[in-house]
Design an enzyme around this catalytic site. Sequence first.
Site, PDB file in Angstrom:
ATOM      1  CG  ASP A 242      -4.701 -11.478 -12.953  1.00 32.07           C
ATOM      2  OD1 ASP A 242      -4.180 -10.525 -13.568  1.00 32.07           O
ATOM      3  OD2 ASP A 242      -4.344 -12.665 -13.090  1.00 32.07           O
TER       4      ASP A 242
ATOM      5  CG  ASP B  64      -1.245  -6.914  -4.858  1.00 31.87           C
ATOM      6  OD1 ASP B  64      -1.214  -8.157  -4.700  1.00 31.87           O
ATOM      7  OD2 ASP B  64      -0.217  -6.228  -4.969  1.00 31.87           O
TER       8      ASP B  64
ATOM      9  CG  ASP C  68       7.025  -1.408  -6.486  1.00 26.24           C
ATOM     10  OD1 ASP C  68       8.018  -1.279  -7.207  1.00 26.24           O
ATOM     11  OD2 ASP C  68       7.089  -1.613  -5.255  1.00 26.24           O
TER      12      ASP C  68
ATOM     13  N   GLY D 175       0.771  -1.239   0.000  1.00 27.11           N
ATOM     14  CA  GLY D 175       0.000   0.000   0.000  1.00 27.11           C
ATOM     15  C   GLY D 175       0.802   1.288   0.000  1.00 27.11           C
TER      16      GLY D 175
ATOM     17  CE  LYS E 198      10.167  -3.099  -7.729  1.00 19.41           C
ATOM     18  NZ  LYS E 198       9.973  -4.019  -6.583  1.00 19.41           N
TER      19      LYS E 198
ATOM     20  CD1 TRP F 209       5.315   2.440  -4.214  1.00 19.44           C
ATOM     21  CD2 TRP F 209       4.888   2.692  -6.388  1.00 19.44           C
ATOM     22  NE1 TRP F 209       6.491   2.288  -4.892  1.00 19.44           N
ATOM     23  CE2 TRP F 209       6.262   2.434  -6.219  1.00 19.44           C
ATOM     24  CE3 TRP F 209       4.385   2.878  -7.663  1.00 19.44           C
ATOM     25  CZ2 TRP F 209       7.150   2.367  -7.292  1.00 19.44           C
ATOM     26  CZ3 TRP F 209       5.256   2.804  -8.743  1.00 19.44           C
ATOM     27  CH2 TRP F 209       6.631   2.564  -8.548  1.00 19.44           C
TER      28      TRP F 209
END
Length: 217
Positions: A58, A42, A83, A22, A123, A24
């Site tokens: 998803d 998530d 991320d 949590g 990322k 970000w």
Amino acid sequence: IQERFGIIRPGDAVLDVGCHPGGWAQVAAEEVGNEGLVIGVDLLATSPVEGASIIIGDITEEGTITRIREILGERELNVVVSDISPNLTGRYDTDQTISLELSTLVLDAAMGFIPPGGGFVTKIFQGTGVEGLVDAASDRFSNVQRYSPTASRSASSETYLICQNRLPKPRPRARGKSAMEQLQRHLSELGIVVEERDVEDSGAKVGFRRIAKKEEE
């Protein structure tokens, strides 16, 4: 990243993919302010984040996308941040492969939301095939850079892809192709065969294994 690039602005609508635990989403909520909107997605349950709507799901599934659109209403997303990372196996080639695929899948999903001028951050782990993702992003955004924040510099393989100003249309070579298709073609040109495989033990629902052609022979 926010200090350097100013990705998120007051009043923006932001989607945080792979939002657990949590951090970000919390920063995004602070940056967008009361007029903004933050949605986190998530596979894992995430503790409530003030100023953000959290979805367990998803990002590649239609049900999750429908839920995001319901929360957005008439708004458009300005930024998608990711991320996302698999549960690390300790085998760098495997971890880097799965991470590369996840980032590419999120890029494709983000293209369904981000309007012209919008931004995307993900990322990535440096390694074979990364240039395929960078090229796919460059075909969709006018400004694409790699950047390693201070917190990531101790892990030389970890960096972030900062994509700004989505183009109204992809560049000609990308039209009619998904980012994943471009990545797979790039891997093929490197002499790597893409093979579907089960990666449940890595924490990801989808994946592929890279096989050098000489290994296949």
